[in-house]
Design an enzyme around this catalytic site. Structure first.
Site, short mmCIF file in Angstrom:
data_model
loop_
_atom_site.label_atom_id
_atom_site.label_comp_id
_atom_site.label_asym_id
_atom_site.label_seq_id
_atom_site.Cartn_x
_atom_site.Cartn_y
_atom_site.Cartn_z
N HIS A 117 -73.76 -45.71 -43.57
CA HIS A 117 -74.52 -44.90 -42.60
C HIS A 117 -74.02 -45.21 -41.19
O HIS A 117 -74.79 -45.14 -40.24
CB HIS A 117 -76.01 -45.21 -42.76
CG HIS A 117 -76.94 -44.23 -42.09
ND1 HIS A 117 -76.67 -42.89 -41.99
CD2 HIS A 117 -78.15 -44.40 -41.49
CE1 HIS A 117 -77.67 -42.28 -41.35
NE2 HIS A 117 -78.57 -43.18 -41.02
N ASP B 221 -82.40 -44.39 -45.81
CA ASP B 221 -81.49 -44.58 -44.68
C ASP B 221 -81.94 -45.72 -43.76
O ASP B 221 -83.12 -46.06 -43.73
CB ASP B 221 -81.47 -43.30 -43.81
CG ASP B 221 -80.56 -42.24 -44.41
OD1 ASP B 221 -80.12 -42.39 -45.56
OD2 ASP B 221 -80.30 -41.23 -43.71
N ASP B 222 -80.98 -46.24 -43.01
CA ASP B 222 -81.21 -47.13 -41.85
C ASP B 222 -81.44 -48.60 -42.19
O ASP B 222 -81.63 -49.41 -41.29
CB ASP B 222 -82.36 -46.64 -40.95
CG ASP B 222 -82.12 -45.26 -40.36
OD1 ASP B 222 -80.99 -44.75 -40.53
OD2 ASP B 222 -83.04 -44.70 -39.75
N HIS C 23 -86.80 -43.22 -44.75
CA HIS C 23 -86.19 -44.14 -43.80
C HIS C 23 -86.80 -45.53 -43.85
O HIS C 23 -88.00 -45.68 -43.99
CB HIS C 23 -86.32 -43.57 -42.38
CG HIS C 23 -85.46 -42.36 -42.17
ND1 HIS C 23 -85.83 -41.12 -42.62
CD2 HIS C 23 -84.22 -42.22 -41.62
CE1 HIS C 23 -84.86 -40.25 -42.34
NE2 HIS C 23 -83.88 -40.89 -41.73
N HIS D 55 -75.04 -46.34 -35.80
CA HIS D 55 -75.96 -45.19 -35.79
C HIS D 55 -75.88 -44.40 -34.48
O HIS D 55 -76.89 -44.08 -33.85
CB HIS D 55 -77.40 -45.66 -36.03
CG HIS D 55 -78.25 -44.62 -36.71
ND1 HIS D 55 -78.87 -43.60 -36.02
CD2 HIS D 55 -78.57 -44.43 -38.00
CE1 HIS D 55 -79.54 -42.85 -36.87
NE2 HIS D 55 -79.38 -43.32 -38.09
ZN LIG Z 1 -80.29 -42.90 -39.87
#
Ligand SMILES: [Zn+2]
Length: 267
Positions: free
Chosen positions: A143, A92-93, A237, A147
């Site tokens: 995603h 993620d991210d 992450h 955020h």
């Molecule tokens: Zn995230």
């Protein structure tokens, strides 16, 4: 010596026992107990989505509008064609220049397919990284654009957070993502309905290690391994503040999981 007693099997057994019974692990066990509780609650209250198991077919949505048991339906251990427990690895991210290229090398070297859930704003900054991920045959998911914590946003804002990131990713790759991981893993019914209308599936997670902060690759690996194979959907992450933690943890994890006889598959 029978088949069961081959050195390979004995080693695996030892590895499993070591993972189960490390007395230094109190803190990690506490973390995992907390995460199991949160996952348990989340599966009860969040709109249906993908947690683990039951790989989605192309275009298929795991979201079931009126089925309160949709979450538990999709939480079953699944085996691949060789009878191995199938795990799903997700990042993620990103994209992040400090980790994404190294992750691609690692995944190629180990022959593992993973899913990258990109933040639209990061993808916009690093379009060439997004292209590289696509070229490497890895999966790209949405995603959100910025955020944000979606449940407290207006419906209009939730919609633009989904659509803007889709647009950014589609402009770069020519493909519209079908998977959406909500920021902080939380989405409400409004968000789920917006996703369903776009034939997108919410993807939650199973094994998680609090690795959005720096805790070191050893701790990340240990925490995740202890949640396997009960949980099959692993999240790690990416981020400039994490240094080499993500890449090193992914390398340790993949090696150990393959040694333990698990396999990796796309969602
Ligand atoms: Zn995230």
């Amino acid at each position: 010596m029978s088949q069961e007693e081959s050195p390979d099997k004995i080693d695996r057994k030892k590895e499993r026992e070591k993972l189960k019974e490390d007395p230094r692990d109190f803190e990690h066990r506490l973390h995992n107990a907390k995460m199991s509780f949160l996952n348990y609650m989340a599966r009860k209250v969040l709109p249906g989505g993908f947690w683990s198991g039951n790989r989605l077919q192309p275009g298929e949505s795991a979201y079931k509008q009126d089925d309160a048991t949709a979450n538990s339906d999709t939480n079953q251990t699944t085996l691949d064609g060789n009878g191995k427990i199938r795990l799903h690895l997700t990042f993620d991210d990103g994209p992040d220049p400090g980790s994404t290229p190294a992750l691609l090398n690692l995944l190629a070297e180990k022959g593992v397919i993973a899913t990258f859930f990109f933040i639209g704003a990061n993808a916009k900054k690093h379009t060439s990284l997004v292209k590289e991920v696509q070229k490497a045959g890895q999966i790209i998911g949405n995603h959100s654009m910025n955020h944000l914590f979606l449940p407290v946003q207006t419906s209009k804002k939730i919609e633009s957070e989904i659509d803007e990131a889709n647009q950014v990713l589609e402009e770069i790759t020519g493909e519209r993502p079908s998977l959406f991981r909500p920021p902080f893993g939380l989405i409400d019914r409004r968000g789920a309905e917006l996703l369903a209308a776009r034939r997108m599936s919410p993807v939650y997670w199973g094994a998680v290690a609090d690795d959005w902060q720096y805790i070191g690759e050893e701790a990340v690996t240990r925490r995740i391994l202890k949640q396997l194979p009960r949980e099959e959907l692993i999240v790690l992450h990416e981020g400039p503040h994490l240094g080499k933690q993500t890449v090193n943890a992914a390398a340790l994890l993949i090696d150990r999981c393959l040694e333990l006889g698990f396999s990796f598959d796309s969602i």
